[in-house]
Design an enzyme around this catalytic site. Structure first.
Site, PDB file in Angstrom:
ATOM      1  N   ARG A  61       0.806  -1.219   0.000  1.00 19.40           N
ATOM      2  CA  ARG A  61       0.000   0.000   0.000  1.00 19.40           C
ATOM      3  C   ARG A  61       0.841   1.273   0.000  1.00 19.40           C
ATOM      4  O   ARG A  61       0.350   2.356   0.242  1.00 19.40           O
ATOM      5  CB  ARG A  61      -0.948   0.014   1.213  1.00 19.40           C
TER       6      ARG A  61
ATOM      7  N   HIS B 130       3.458 -11.100  -5.481  1.00 13.39           N
ATOM      8  CA  HIS B 130       2.328 -10.327  -6.010  1.00 13.39           C
ATOM      9  C   HIS B 130       2.717  -8.855  -5.972  1.00 13.39           C
ATOM     10  O   HIS B 130       3.120  -8.343  -4.931  1.00 13.39           O
ATOM     11  CB  HIS B 130       1.063 -10.579  -5.194  1.00 13.39           C
TER      12      HIS B 130
ATOM     13  N   TYR C 282      -0.682  -3.209  -5.310  1.00 16.14           N
ATOM     14  CA  TYR C 282      -1.957  -2.826  -5.938  1.00 16.14           C
ATOM     15  C   TYR C 282      -1.933  -1.389  -6.449  1.00 16.14           C
ATOM     16  O   TYR C 282      -2.776  -1.003  -7.246  1.00 16.14           O
ATOM     17  CB  TYR C 282      -3.112  -2.984  -4.939  1.00 16.14           C
TER      18      TYR C 282
ATOM     19  N   HIS D 205      -1.709  -7.264 -11.665  1.00 17.10           N
ATOM     20  CA  HIS D 205      -2.955  -6.923 -12.353  1.00 17.10           C
ATOM     21  C   HIS D 205      -2.579  -5.955 -13.474  1.00 17.10           C
ATOM     22  O   HIS D 205      -1.744  -5.076 -13.265  1.00 17.10           O
ATOM     23  CB  HIS D 205      -3.935  -6.260 -11.393  1.00 17.10           C
TER      24      HIS D 205
ATOM     25  N   GLU E  77      -2.430 -11.049 -14.476  1.00 16.46           N
ATOM     26  CA  GLU E  77      -3.553 -11.733 -13.835  1.00 16.46           C
ATOM     27  C   GLU E  77      -4.892 -11.238 -14.382  1.00 16.46           C
ATOM     28  O   GLU E  77      -5.095 -10.031 -14.554  1.00 16.46           O
ATOM     29  CB  GLU E  77      -3.513 -11.505 -12.309  1.00 16.46           C
TER      30      GLU E  77
ATOM     31  N   ASP F 242      -7.093 -16.306 -11.831  1.00 20.77           N
ATOM     32  CA  ASP F 242      -7.741 -16.333 -10.523  1.00 20.77           C
ATOM     33  C   ASP F 242      -9.174 -16.815 -10.734  1.00 20.77           C
ATOM     34  O   ASP F 242      -9.926 -16.219 -11.516  1.00 20.77           O
ATOM     35  CB  ASP F 242      -7.704 -14.909  -9.935  1.00 20.77           C
TER      36      ASP F 242
ATOM     37  N   HIS G 288     -11.929 -14.265  -9.733  1.00 22.29           N
ATOM     38  CA  HIS G 288     -12.041 -13.179 -10.717  1.00 22.29           C
ATOM     39  C   HIS G 288     -12.722 -13.676 -12.002  1.00 22.29           C
ATOM     40  O   HIS G 288     -13.545 -12.967 -12.587  1.00 22.29           O
ATOM     41  CB  HIS G 288     -10.653 -12.629 -11.066  1.00 22.29           C
TER      42      HIS G 288
ATOM     43  N   HIS H 285      -4.525 -18.707  -9.004  1.00 18.54           N
ATOM     44  CA  HIS H 285      -5.053 -18.285  -7.713  1.00 18.54           C
ATOM     45  C   HIS H 285      -6.354 -19.031  -7.489  1.00 18.54           C
ATOM     46  O   HIS H 285      -7.312 -18.843  -8.253  1.00 18.54           O
ATOM     47  CB  HIS H 285      -5.313 -16.772  -7.710  1.00 18.54           C
TER      48      HIS H 285
ATOM     49  N   ASP I 109     -15.026  -8.437  -6.696  1.00 18.08           N
ATOM     50  CA  ASP I 109     -13.817  -9.174  -6.322  1.00 18.08           C
ATOM     51  C   ASP I 109     -13.853  -9.456  -4.829  1.00 18.08           C
ATOM     52  O   ASP I 109     -13.319  -8.707  -4.027  1.00 18.08           O
ATOM     53  CB  ASP I 109     -12.593  -8.316  -6.699  1.00 18.08           C
TER      54      ASP I 109
ATOM     55  N   HIS J  98     -13.165 -12.658  -2.301  1.00 15.84           N
ATOM     56  CA  HIS J  98     -12.716 -14.047  -2.174  1.00 15.84           C
ATOM     57  C   HIS J  98     -13.385 -14.734  -0.984  1.00 15.84           C
ATOM     58  O   HIS J  98     -13.609 -14.109   0.045  1.00 15.84           O
ATOM     59  CB  HIS J  98     -11.199 -14.095  -1.943  1.00 15.84           C
TER      60      HIS J  98
ATOM     61  N   GLU K 198      -5.772 -17.385  -1.862  1.00 16.26           N
ATOM     62  CA  GLU K 198      -5.823 -15.991  -1.389  1.00 16.26           C
ATOM     63  C   GLU K 198      -7.144 -15.803  -0.644  1.00 16.26           C
ATOM     64  O   GLU K 198      -7.855 -14.817  -0.837  1.00 16.26           O
ATOM     65  CB  GLU K 198      -5.772 -15.012  -2.556  1.00 16.26           C
TER      66      GLU K 198
HETATM   67 ZN   LIG Z   1      -9.130 -10.780  -6.010  1.00 17.16          ZN
HETATM   68 ZN   LIG Z   2      -5.593 -13.249  -7.321  1.00 22.15          ZN
END
Ligand SMILES: [Zn+2]
Ligand SMILES: [Zn+2]
Length: 309
Positions: free
Chosen positions: A35, A66, A69, A106, A147, A187, A190, A238, A251, A253, A283
Protein backbone atom coordinates in the site's frame (compact mmCIF):
# COMPACT_ATOMS: atom_id res chain seq x y z
CA UNK A 1 2.03 -27.64 -5.79
CA UNK A 2 -0.20 -25.83 -3.29
CA UNK A 3 0.57 -22.55 -1.57
CA UNK A 4 -1.00 -19.53 0.04
CA UNK A 5 -0.41 -15.82 0.16
CA UNK A 6 1.34 -15.36 3.53
CA UNK A 7 2.62 -12.44 5.55
CA UNK A 8 6.25 -11.35 5.54
CA UNK A 9 5.84 -9.31 8.74
CA UNK A 10 9.03 -9.49 10.79
CA UNK A 11 11.10 -10.65 7.79
CA UNK A 12 10.61 -12.29 4.39
CA UNK A 13 11.69 -15.68 5.67
CA UNK A 14 8.71 -15.79 8.05
CA UNK A 15 6.44 -16.49 5.07
CA UNK A 16 8.49 -19.61 4.28
CA UNK A 17 8.34 -20.76 7.89
CA UNK A 18 4.55 -20.27 8.03
CA UNK A 19 4.07 -22.03 4.69
CA UNK A 20 5.96 -25.08 5.94
CA UNK A 21 4.07 -25.09 9.25
CA UNK A 22 0.75 -24.98 7.41
CA UNK A 23 1.78 -27.86 5.12
CA UNK A 24 2.16 -25.97 1.83
CA UNK A 25 4.65 -26.70 -0.98
CA UNK A 26 5.06 -23.06 -2.03
CA UNK A 27 4.12 -19.52 -1.03
CA UNK A 28 3.10 -16.15 -2.45
CA UNK A 29 4.35 -12.93 -0.84
CA UNK A 30 4.53 -9.18 -1.21
CA UNK A 31 8.21 -8.24 -1.37
CA UNK A 32 7.37 -4.71 -0.25
CA UNK A 33 4.47 -2.97 1.51
CA UNK A 34 1.64 -3.27 -1.03
CA UNK A 35 0.00 0.00 0.00
CA UNK A 36 3.02 2.30 -0.25
CA UNK A 37 4.99 3.66 -3.16
CA UNK A 38 8.17 4.11 -1.18
CA UNK A 39 9.84 1.00 0.11
CA UNK A 40 13.03 0.64 2.09
CA UNK A 41 15.67 -1.29 0.15
CA UNK A 42 15.66 -5.01 0.71
CA UNK A 43 18.24 -5.80 3.39
CA UNK A 44 21.04 -8.17 2.37
CA UNK A 45 20.59 -10.21 5.54
CA UNK A 46 16.86 -10.56 4.84
CA UNK A 47 17.48 -11.71 1.27
CA UNK A 48 20.13 -14.18 2.44
CA UNK A 49 17.79 -15.73 5.02
CA UNK A 50 15.05 -16.07 2.41
CA UNK A 51 17.42 -17.64 -0.14
CA UNK A 52 18.71 -20.19 2.34
CA UNK A 53 15.09 -20.93 3.37
CA UNK A 54 14.28 -21.61 -0.29
CA UNK A 55 17.27 -23.88 -0.65
CA UNK A 56 16.44 -25.87 2.51
CA UNK A 57 12.98 -26.55 1.11
CA UNK A 58 13.95 -27.05 -2.55
CA UNK A 59 11.55 -24.25 -3.48
CA UNK A 60 13.88 -22.35 -5.80
CA UNK A 61 11.70 -22.41 -8.92
CA UNK A 62 8.24 -22.17 -7.48
CA UNK A 63 7.55 -19.16 -5.24
CA UNK A 64 5.40 -16.24 -6.33
CA UNK A 65 5.43 -12.50 -5.67
CA UNK A 66 2.33 -10.33 -6.01
CA UNK A 67 2.99 -6.77 -7.18
CA UNK A 68 1.65 -3.79 -5.25
CA UNK A 69 -1.96 -2.83 -5.94
CA UNK A 70 -0.94 0.84 -6.38
CA UNK A 71 0.93 0.09 -9.59
CA UNK A 72 -1.05 1.06 -12.70
CA UNK A 73 1.07 1.06 -15.84
CA UNK A 74 -2.12 1.52 -17.92
CA UNK A 75 -2.82 4.93 -16.39
CA UNK A 76 -3.21 7.94 -18.72
CA UNK A 77 -1.98 10.14 -15.84
CA UNK A 78 1.66 10.92 -16.67
CA UNK A 79 2.80 11.09 -13.04
CA UNK A 80 1.07 7.85 -12.03
CA UNK A 81 2.42 6.12 -15.15
CA UNK A 82 5.97 7.19 -14.33
CA UNK A 83 5.71 6.01 -10.72
CA UNK A 84 4.14 2.72 -11.85
CA UNK A 85 6.78 2.04 -14.50
CA UNK A 86 9.50 2.64 -11.87
CA UNK A 87 7.63 0.38 -9.46
CA UNK A 88 7.48 -2.43 -12.03
CA UNK A 89 11.28 -2.29 -12.31
CA UNK A 90 11.62 -2.33 -8.51
CA UNK A 91 9.21 -5.29 -8.18
CA UNK A 92 11.04 -7.29 -10.88
CA UNK A 93 14.41 -6.56 -9.30
CA UNK A 94 13.24 -7.63 -5.86
CA UNK A 95 12.05 -10.93 -7.33
CA UNK A 96 15.43 -11.39 -9.01
CA UNK A 97 17.26 -10.70 -5.73
CA UNK A 98 15.05 -13.25 -3.98
CA UNK A 99 15.04 -15.90 -6.76
CA UNK A 100 11.27 -15.60 -7.10
CA UNK A 101 10.50 -16.71 -10.67
CA UNK A 102 6.95 -15.32 -10.96
CA UNK A 103 5.75 -11.74 -10.46
CA UNK A 104 1.94 -11.58 -10.63
CA UNK A 105 0.51 -8.19 -11.56
CA UNK A 106 -2.95 -6.92 -12.35
CA UNK A 107 -2.81 -5.19 -15.75
CA UNK A 108 -4.31 -2.00 -14.27
CA UNK A 109 -7.02 0.47 -15.20
CA UNK A 110 -7.16 2.58 -18.37
CA UNK A 111 -9.42 5.04 -16.48
CA UNK A 112 -11.77 5.44 -19.43
CA UNK A 113 -9.20 5.83 -22.20
CA UNK A 114 -9.89 2.39 -23.61
CA UNK A 115 -8.26 -1.01 -23.58
CA UNK A 116 -5.99 -0.43 -26.61
CA UNK A 117 -4.36 2.67 -25.16
CA UNK A 118 -4.03 1.05 -21.74
CA UNK A 119 -2.37 -2.02 -23.25
CA UNK A 120 0.06 0.17 -25.21
CA UNK A 121 1.10 1.98 -22.01
CA UNK A 122 1.68 -1.30 -20.18
CA UNK A 123 3.71 -2.41 -23.20
CA UNK A 124 5.84 0.71 -22.94
CA UNK A 125 6.47 0.27 -19.20
CA UNK A 126 7.32 -3.43 -19.45
CA UNK A 127 9.52 -2.97 -22.52
CA UNK A 128 11.49 -0.28 -20.67
CA UNK A 129 11.87 -2.60 -17.65
CA UNK A 130 13.11 -5.48 -19.81
CA UNK A 131 15.43 -3.19 -21.80
CA UNK A 132 17.00 -2.07 -18.51
CA UNK A 133 17.52 -5.68 -17.46
CA UNK A 134 15.03 -5.59 -14.58
CA UNK A 135 14.28 -9.00 -13.07
CA UNK A 136 17.50 -10.57 -14.31
CA UNK A 137 20.19 -12.07 -12.11
CA UNK A 138 22.79 -14.09 -14.01
CA UNK A 139 20.89 -16.79 -15.88
CA UNK A 140 17.80 -16.23 -13.71
CA UNK A 141 14.85 -14.45 -15.36
CA UNK A 142 11.65 -13.33 -13.63
CA UNK A 143 8.42 -13.94 -15.58
CA UNK A 144 5.82 -11.18 -15.44
CA UNK A 145 2.45 -12.93 -15.01
CA UNK A 146 -0.59 -10.87 -16.06
CA UNK A 147 -3.55 -11.73 -13.84
CA UNK A 148 -7.17 -11.80 -15.00
CA UNK A 149 -9.46 -9.50 -13.02
CA UNK A 150 -13.10 -9.34 -11.94
CA UNK A 151 -13.34 -6.36 -14.26
CA UNK A 152 -15.05 -3.60 -12.29
CA UNK A 153 -14.92 -0.09 -13.81
CA UNK A 154 -12.15 0.49 -16.34
CA UNK A 155 -10.09 -2.41 -14.96
CA UNK A 156 -8.25 -4.30 -17.68
CA UNK A 157 -7.91 -8.08 -17.87
CA UNK A 158 -11.56 -9.05 -17.43
CA UNK A 159 -11.43 -11.27 -20.50
CA UNK A 160 -8.75 -13.67 -21.70
CA UNK A 161 -8.71 -11.63 -24.93
CA UNK A 162 -7.69 -8.52 -22.97
CA UNK A 163 -4.88 -10.44 -21.26
CA UNK A 164 -3.66 -11.67 -24.65
CA UNK A 165 -3.86 -8.12 -26.01
CA UNK A 166 -1.72 -6.77 -23.15
CA UNK A 167 0.86 -9.51 -23.68
CA UNK A 168 0.93 -8.73 -27.39
CA UNK A 169 1.43 -5.02 -26.63
CA UNK A 170 4.39 -5.88 -24.36
CA UNK A 171 5.90 -8.19 -26.98
CA UNK A 172 5.46 -5.54 -29.70
CA UNK A 173 7.01 -2.76 -27.61
CA UNK A 174 9.88 -4.98 -26.42
CA UNK A 175 11.15 -5.96 -29.87
CA UNK A 176 12.64 -9.17 -28.56
CA UNK A 177 13.67 -7.97 -25.09
CA UNK A 178 10.58 -9.64 -23.54
CA UNK A 179 12.08 -12.95 -24.69
CA UNK A 180 9.41 -15.24 -23.24
CA UNK A 181 9.24 -13.36 -19.95
CA UNK A 182 5.51 -12.62 -20.07
CA UNK A 183 3.01 -15.21 -18.88
CA UNK A 184 -0.35 -15.30 -17.13
CA UNK A 185 -2.04 -15.92 -13.78
CA UNK A 186 -5.67 -17.04 -13.63
CA UNK A 187 -7.74 -16.33 -10.52
CA UNK A 188 -10.87 -18.50 -10.27
CA UNK A 189 -12.83 -15.94 -8.22
CA UNK A 190 -12.04 -13.18 -10.72
CA UNK A 191 -12.92 -15.42 -13.68
CA UNK A 192 -16.36 -16.27 -12.28
CA UNK A 193 -17.08 -12.67 -11.28
CA UNK A 194 -16.00 -11.60 -14.77
CA UNK A 195 -18.60 -13.92 -16.31
CA UNK A 196 -16.72 -17.18 -17.00
CA UNK A 197 -19.15 -19.89 -15.90
CA UNK A 198 -16.98 -22.37 -14.03
CA UNK A 199 -19.92 -24.47 -12.78
CA UNK A 200 -22.20 -25.08 -15.78
CA UNK A 201 -25.16 -22.79 -15.27
CA UNK A 202 -26.33 -23.93 -11.85
CA UNK A 203 -25.01 -22.17 -8.71
CA UNK A 204 -23.19 -24.71 -6.49
CA UNK A 205 -25.75 -24.60 -3.67
CA UNK A 206 -28.82 -24.85 -5.90
CA UNK A 207 -30.70 -28.08 -6.55
CA UNK A 208 -29.36 -29.94 -9.57
CA UNK A 209 -25.76 -28.77 -9.23
CA UNK A 210 -23.58 -31.75 -10.02
CA UNK A 211 -19.85 -32.25 -9.73
CA UNK A 212 -19.53 -33.76 -13.21
CA UNK A 213 -21.27 -30.81 -14.84
CA UNK A 214 -19.12 -28.36 -12.85
CA UNK A 215 -15.95 -30.10 -13.93
CA UNK A 216 -17.02 -30.07 -17.56
CA UNK A 217 -17.81 -26.34 -17.39
CA UNK A 218 -14.43 -25.58 -15.83
CA UNK A 219 -12.66 -27.68 -18.46
CA UNK A 220 -14.41 -25.65 -21.17
CA UNK A 221 -13.14 -22.40 -19.59
CA UNK A 222 -9.59 -23.78 -19.38
CA UNK A 223 -9.79 -24.81 -23.02
CA UNK A 224 -11.02 -21.32 -23.88
CA UNK A 225 -8.02 -19.89 -22.04
CA UNK A 226 -5.78 -22.29 -23.96
CA UNK A 227 -7.24 -21.12 -27.27
CA UNK A 228 -6.86 -17.39 -26.49
CA UNK A 229 -3.75 -17.17 -24.26
CA UNK A 230 -2.16 -20.64 -24.28
CA UNK A 231 -2.10 -22.92 -21.23
CA UNK A 232 1.66 -23.24 -21.66
CA UNK A 233 1.91 -19.59 -20.60
CA UNK A 234 -0.26 -20.10 -17.50
CA UNK A 235 2.42 -19.88 -14.82
CA UNK A 236 0.38 -19.25 -11.63
CA UNK A 237 -3.17 -20.08 -10.48
CA UNK A 238 -5.05 -18.28 -7.71
CA UNK A 239 -7.58 -20.71 -6.23
CA UNK A 240 -10.29 -18.65 -4.54
CA UNK A 241 -14.02 -19.20 -4.29
CA UNK A 242 -16.21 -16.17 -5.02
CA UNK A 243 -18.74 -14.39 -2.81
CA UNK A 244 -19.86 -12.41 -5.84
CA UNK A 245 -22.26 -14.04 -8.32
CA UNK A 246 -21.41 -15.06 -11.88
CA UNK A 247 -20.74 -11.91 -13.90
CA UNK A 248 -21.14 -9.64 -10.83
CA UNK A 249 -17.66 -8.10 -11.35
CA UNK A 250 -17.28 -8.18 -7.58
CA UNK A 251 -13.82 -9.17 -6.32
CA UNK A 252 -14.67 -10.91 -3.02
CA UNK A 253 -12.72 -14.05 -2.17
CA UNK A 254 -14.10 -16.80 0.03
CA UNK A 255 -13.16 -20.31 1.17
CA UNK A 256 -13.19 -23.19 -1.31
CA UNK A 257 -16.63 -24.75 -1.63
CA UNK A 258 -18.35 -21.88 0.19
CA UNK A 259 -18.97 -19.57 -2.77
CA UNK A 260 -20.28 -19.37 -6.29
CA UNK A 261 -17.43 -21.28 -7.97
CA UNK A 262 -18.10 -24.63 -6.30
CA UNK A 263 -15.84 -27.61 -5.71
CA UNK A 264 -16.13 -29.13 -9.19
CA UNK A 265 -13.98 -26.41 -10.75
CA UNK A 266 -11.27 -26.84 -8.14
CA UNK A 267 -11.34 -30.61 -8.59
CA UNK A 268 -10.95 -30.20 -12.34
CA UNK A 269 -8.02 -27.79 -11.92
CA UNK A 270 -6.09 -29.96 -9.45
CA UNK A 271 -6.69 -33.01 -11.67
CA UNK A 272 -5.63 -31.45 -14.99
CA UNK A 273 -2.24 -32.91 -15.98
CA UNK A 274 -1.52 -29.78 -18.03
CA UNK A 275 -1.44 -27.76 -14.78
CA UNK A 276 0.77 -30.11 -12.78
CA UNK A 277 3.74 -27.72 -12.64
CA UNK A 278 1.73 -24.57 -11.94
CA UNK A 279 1.86 -23.16 -8.38
CA UNK A 280 -1.73 -23.04 -7.06
CA UNK A 281 -2.08 -20.26 -4.51
CA UNK A 282 -4.87 -19.63 -1.99
CA UNK A 283 -5.82 -15.99 -1.39
CA UNK A 284 -8.72 -16.81 0.91
CA UNK A 285 -9.46 -15.06 4.24
CA UNK A 286 -7.00 -15.85 7.03
CA UNK A 287 -8.86 -16.04 10.35
CA UNK A 288 -9.55 -19.37 12.11
CA UNK A 289 -12.71 -21.39 11.47
CA UNK A 290 -15.32 -22.13 14.16
CA UNK A 291 -13.25 -25.11 15.39
CA UNK A 292 -10.16 -22.92 15.85
CA UNK A 293 -8.30 -24.33 12.82
CA UNK A 294 -6.42 -22.01 10.47
CA UNK A 295 -8.55 -21.55 7.37
CA UNK A 296 -5.44 -22.07 5.24
CA UNK A 297 -5.15 -25.59 6.66
CA UNK A 298 -8.84 -26.25 6.03
CA UNK A 299 -8.66 -25.04 2.40
CA UNK A 300 -5.44 -26.99 1.81
CA UNK A 301 -7.23 -30.11 3.11
CA UNK A 302 -10.01 -29.51 0.58
CA UNK A 303 -7.49 -29.28 -2.27
CA UNK A 304 -5.67 -32.45 -1.17
CA UNK A 305 -8.93 -34.40 -0.96
CA UNK A 306 -10.02 -33.16 -4.38
CA UNK A 307 -6.61 -34.07 -5.86
CA UNK A 308 -7.00 -37.62 -4.56
CA UNK A 309 -10.40 -37.79 -6.30
ZN1 LIG B 1 -9.13 -10.78 -6.01
ZN1 LIG C 1 -5.59 -13.25 -7.32
Amino acid sequence: MFGSHLSVAGGMVNALTSATELGFDTVQVFTKNQRQWKAPALKDSEAREWLSGLKDRGWERRTVSHATYLMNCASPDADLFKKSAAMLIEELNRCAALSIPFLVAHPGSHLGEGVEKGAARIGKAAAEAFRKGAGVAGAFRVTLCLENTAGGGATMGRTFEELALVKQAIDDASQGDADGRVGFCVDTCHALAAGYDLRGGTPPKAAGAGRARQREACRAVLNEFDRVCGLGLLRVLHLNDSKGALGSRLDRHTHLGMGEVGLGAFQEIVSDARLRDVPMILETPKEDDEKGRAWDTVNLGVLRRLAKG
